[in-house]
Enzyme design. Structure first.
Site, PDB file in Angstrom:
ATOM      1  N   ASP A  68     -13.222  -6.334   8.052  1.00 20.44           N
ATOM      2  CA  ASP A  68     -12.184  -6.117   6.878  1.00 20.44           C
ATOM      3  C   ASP A  68     -11.891  -7.454   6.125  1.00 20.44           C
ATOM      4  OD1 ASP A  68     -11.293  -3.527   6.729  1.00 20.44           O
ATOM      5  OD2 ASP A  68      -9.557  -3.906   7.182  1.00 20.44           O
TER       6      ASP A  68
ATOM      7  N   GLY B  90      -1.027   1.743   1.913  1.00 23.65           N
ATOM      8  CA  GLY B  90      -1.040   2.467   3.053  1.00 23.65           C
ATOM      9  C   GLY B  90      -0.086   1.877   3.995  1.00 23.65           C
TER      10      GLY B  90
END
Length: 215
Positions: free
Chosen positions: A148, A210
């Site tokens: 990530d 999210g």
């Protein structure tokens, strides 16, 4: 060629099996409540009804083996043999300054991921567990770590350094790393493609919204 992709959490993992000849998803699902009574296993082969079962799953290795069994099941499976899986991809949250792109996982990479645990104590341990479980379940099949933090690795020092004592960076590696990079990469490249603009000439703001959010 089929690629098995997974994202391991502390008590769950999500997965997809991709047919890279056409980049189609042939199966997907998740396992929840690993190590907890009444674990939930979901398996959704493409073009068929999703299967959901409740069963006790002791650990990630057991969960992964159960999913692999479904992939080759004579009735509900989507591949003939596990040998059809040519590679395994893992979403790994934190690569720190050690990784600026995807890497083929070996013992040195696993050791580096363990060194990064203090920077991502909730995420890197289950990511490592998933890697080790797949290496045990499918020995010899290459595992690739996708980080990530890699998307943000080109930030210059003036962007990633905080206005904090410099020894915090030297001793504790406190700096801005950037997260949700796999999402930001996909969104930015997809937006560029939709607008017909080359990626290297495309500027945009991307938002990942999210349970965790980043911009």
């Amino acid at each position: 060629m089929f690629v098995f992709v997974l994202n391991c959490g502390s008590s769950s993992f999500k997965y997809q099996l991709l047919d890279m000849s056409n980049e189609n998803r042939v199966a997907s699902g998740l396992v929840e409540r690993i190590g907890i009574k009444d674990s939930v296993v979901e398996y959704a082969p493409a073009g068929a009804e999703k299967i959901k079962e409740t069963v006790d799953i002791a650990d990630h290795q057991t969960a992964i083996r159960r999913v692999l069994e479904k992939l080759v099941d004579p009735k509900i499976g989507v591949i003939k043999s596990l040998s059809d899986i040519a590679a395994i991809g893992h979403r790994v949250v934190h690569g720190a300054e050690k990784f600026s792109g995807s890497v083929l996982v070996n013992e040195a990479v696993i050791a580096a991921l363990k060194e990064n645990i203090p920077l991502a104590p909730l995420h890197n341990p289950p990511n490592i567990t998933g890697i080790e479980a797949m290496m045990s379940a499918l020995p010899g099949v290459p595992n690739v770590g996708v980080f990530d933090t890699a998307f943000h690795a080109t930030m210059p020092p003036e962007s990633y350094m905080y206005a904090l004592p410099y020894e915090w960076y030297e001793k504790y590696h406190v700096r801005r790393y950037g997260f949700h990079g796999t999402s930001h990469r996909y969104v930015s490249e997809r937006a560029a493609a939709m607008l017909g603009i080359p990626v290297d000439k495309f500027n945009c703001i991307t938002c990942h919204m999210g349970n965790g959010s980043s911009f």
